[in-house]
Design a protein around this motif. Structure first.
Motif, PDB file in Angstrom:
ATOM      1  N   GLN A  64      53.921  31.708  44.742  1.00  0.00           N
ATOM      2  CA  GLN A  64      52.990  31.748  45.868  1.00  0.00           C
ATOM      3  C   GLN A  64      53.511  30.865  47.001  1.00  0.00           C
ATOM      4  O   GLN A  64      53.104  29.711  47.155  1.00  0.00           O
ATOM      5  CB  GLN A  64      51.594  31.293  45.433  1.00  0.00           C
ATOM      6  CG  GLN A  64      50.520  31.559  46.480  1.00  0.00           C
ATOM      7  CD  GLN A  64      49.127  31.223  45.969  1.00  0.00           C
ATOM      8  OE1 GLN A  64      48.947  30.430  45.060  1.00  0.00           O
ATOM      9  NE2 GLN A  64      48.118  31.849  46.567  1.00  0.00           N
TER      10      GLN A  64
ATOM     11  N   THR B 251      54.645  25.490  44.440  1.00  0.00           N
ATOM     12  CA  THR B 251      53.860  26.721  44.592  1.00  0.00           C
ATOM     13  C   THR B 251      54.783  27.911  44.827  1.00  0.00           C
ATOM     14  O   THR B 251      54.543  29.005  44.303  1.00  0.00           O
ATOM     15  CB  THR B 251      52.861  26.611  45.761  1.00  0.00           C
ATOM     16  OG1 THR B 251      53.552  26.423  46.996  1.00  0.00           O
ATOM     17  CG2 THR B 251      51.883  25.473  45.544  1.00  0.00           C
TER      18      THR B 251
ATOM     19  N   ILE C 290      48.121  24.016  40.443  1.00  0.00           N
ATOM     20  CA  ILE C 290      48.780  22.767  40.830  1.00  0.00           C
ATOM     21  C   ILE C 290      47.773  21.761  41.376  1.00  0.00           C
ATOM     22  O   ILE C 290      47.765  20.580  40.989  1.00  0.00           O
ATOM     23  CB  ILE C 290      49.884  23.053  41.863  1.00  0.00           C
ATOM     24  CG1 ILE C 290      51.067  23.745  41.169  1.00  0.00           C
ATOM     25  CG2 ILE C 290      50.342  21.779  42.563  1.00  0.00           C
ATOM     26  CD1 ILE C 290      52.137  24.227  42.126  1.00  0.00           C
TER      27      ILE C 290
ATOM     28  N   SER D  65      45.552  30.831  40.478  1.00  0.00           N
ATOM     29  CA  SER D  65      46.748  31.017  41.299  1.00  0.00           C
ATOM     30  C   SER D  65      47.604  29.766  41.198  1.00  0.00           C
ATOM     31  O   SER D  65      47.132  28.709  40.753  1.00  0.00           O
ATOM     32  CB  SER D  65      46.348  31.261  42.754  1.00  0.00           C
ATOM     33  OG  SER D  65      45.790  30.060  43.307  1.00  0.00           O
ATOM     34  N   PRO D  66      48.863  29.826  41.609  1.00  0.00           N
ATOM     35  CA  PRO D  66      49.698  28.617  41.593  1.00  0.00           C
ATOM     36  C   PRO D  66      49.081  27.450  42.364  1.00  0.00           C
ATOM     37  O   PRO D  66      49.128  26.306  41.905  1.00  0.00           O
ATOM     38  CB  PRO D  66      51.004  29.086  42.228  1.00  0.00           C
ATOM     39  CG  PRO D  66      51.093  30.526  41.834  1.00  0.00           C
ATOM     40  CD  PRO D  66      49.681  31.032  41.909  1.00  0.00           C
ATOM     41  N   VAL D  67      48.502  27.726  43.528  1.00  0.00           N
ATOM     42  CA  VAL D  67      47.878  26.652  44.306  1.00  0.00           C
ATOM     43  C   VAL D  67      46.729  26.029  43.522  1.00  0.00           C
ATOM     44  O   VAL D  67      46.589  24.802  43.461  1.00  0.00           O
ATOM     45  CB  VAL D  67      47.392  27.184  45.666  1.00  0.00           C
ATOM     46  CG1 VAL D  67      46.510  26.147  46.367  1.00  0.00           C
ATOM     47  CG2 VAL D  67      48.573  27.542  46.560  1.00  0.00           C
TER      48      VAL D  67
ATOM     49  N   TRP E   3      50.047  36.651  37.981  1.00  0.00           N
ATOM     50  CA  TRP E   3      50.564  35.293  38.004  1.00  0.00           C
ATOM     51  C   TRP E   3      51.163  34.884  36.670  1.00  0.00           C
ATOM     52  O   TRP E   3      51.810  33.838  36.590  1.00  0.00           O
ATOM     53  CB  TRP E   3      49.453  34.301  38.345  1.00  0.00           C
ATOM     54  CG  TRP E   3      48.862  34.417  39.715  1.00  0.00           C
ATOM     55  CD1 TRP E   3      47.537  34.543  40.020  1.00  0.00           C
ATOM     56  CD2 TRP E   3      49.548  34.377  40.977  1.00  0.00           C
ATOM     57  NE1 TRP E   3      47.354  34.599  41.377  1.00  0.00           N
ATOM     58  CE2 TRP E   3      48.574  34.491  41.988  1.00  0.00           C
ATOM     59  CE3 TRP E   3      50.887  34.252  41.339  1.00  0.00           C
ATOM     60  CZ2 TRP E   3      48.905  34.491  43.350  1.00  0.00           C
ATOM     61  CZ3 TRP E   3      51.213  34.262  42.685  1.00  0.00           C
ATOM     62  CH2 TRP E   3      50.238  34.378  43.674  1.00  0.00           C
TER      63      TRP E   3
END
Length: 269
Positions: A153, A148, A127, A122-124, A170
């Motif tokens: 997200q 994010t 990152i 996921s983006p979280v 995603w």
């Protein structure tokens, strides 16, 4: 369940809320005292009764088992029989989530070859793991939150009650470009509180005890950022791309990080 059951559940929760200090409170004056029928049970239910009714449902454990496996395991890694066994264990421990997570993390499925690198980050996750791998970037939390959102997200604001679809959703063309842009911003120091790029060359020299070269940097960074080395042909391609550029070695190493984070391998874990 039906739309009517959802409305009845909302009536049961009437008066439940959070005050300005973030503390739960029940306002009796707003509570609906009337009878409600939720999943076949009728009574003057409140929020506690709603929770009891939901926890009694066999489907609740099935749903929890499915959601946990989706969170910790890749697509089609666990079979239906094992999923049902996990759900039975959840029911047997009175829906103890911690026990279920321990079961998954200690299972053969979690360590299976087909599970490694099979989940799209996921983006979280993308990152956070990138920032933590470099370690010394002193990131601005606000900038990370903005990124994010840019990658699809927005924290605490899912698109609907089902949450984010996740998985391969995603990896739209827009979000892939966004991840590459984030990688560049990370290496340029644009997410740092001090706006200073991370001293990656010094980090490599400190950990390896060797003179830093471009090929050493690519090997080291791929293992650091991805948990394993990139295929040799991809490493050579990155080295060839950067080798003829006029920038200094430190700048080439920063570009190497951005290129590594743009590879397909960096999008999954």
């Amino acid at each position: 369940y039906s739309e009517a059951a959802i409305r009845e559940a909302a009536r049961a929760l009437a008066g439940w809320g959070i005050d300005d200090r973030g503390t739960f409170r029940k306002e009796n004056r707003y509570h609906d005292e009337g009878e409600k029928t939720i999943l076949g049970q009728t009574g003057a239910w409140d929020g506690h009764d709603l929770l009891r009714i939901l926890l009694q449902q066999p489907a609740t454990a099935d749903r929890i088992a499915w959601r946990l496996c989706k969170s910790f395991l890749g697509e089609q890694v666990v079979n239906e029989q094992s999923l049902n066994q996990l759900a039975d264990g959840i029911r047997g421990t009175d829906l103890h989530i911690g026990n279920a997570v321990r079961t998954i993390l200690r299972s053969e499925y979690f360590f299976a070859e087909e599970n490694i690198g099979s989940r799209v980050s996921s983006p979280v996750e993308f990152i956070a793991t990138s920032v933590r791998a470099l370690g010394s970037t002193r990131p601005s939390t606000l900038r990370l939150v903005e990124w994010t959102k840019e990658l699809g997200q927005e924290l605490f604001y899912p698109p609907n009650v089902g949450g984010w679809s996740g998985g391969r959703n995603w990896l739209s063309s827009r979000y892939i470009v966004g991840r590459a842009n984030f990688a560049s911003a990370l290496c340029d120091g644009r997410i740092s509180k001090t706006h200073a790029p991370p001293d990656i060359a010094r980090q490599i020299q400190s950990h390896t005890g060797r003179d830093v070269t471009l090929d050493l940097a690519i090997d080291y960074l791929s293992e650091l950022m991805l948990g394993s080395r990139l295929p040799p042909e991809l490493c050579k391609r990155i080295e060839s791309t950067l080798g003829d550029r006029p920038e200094k070695l430190e700048q080439k190493i920063q570009l190497a990080v951005a290129l590594i984070l743009s590879t397909p391998q960096a999008q999954q874990h």
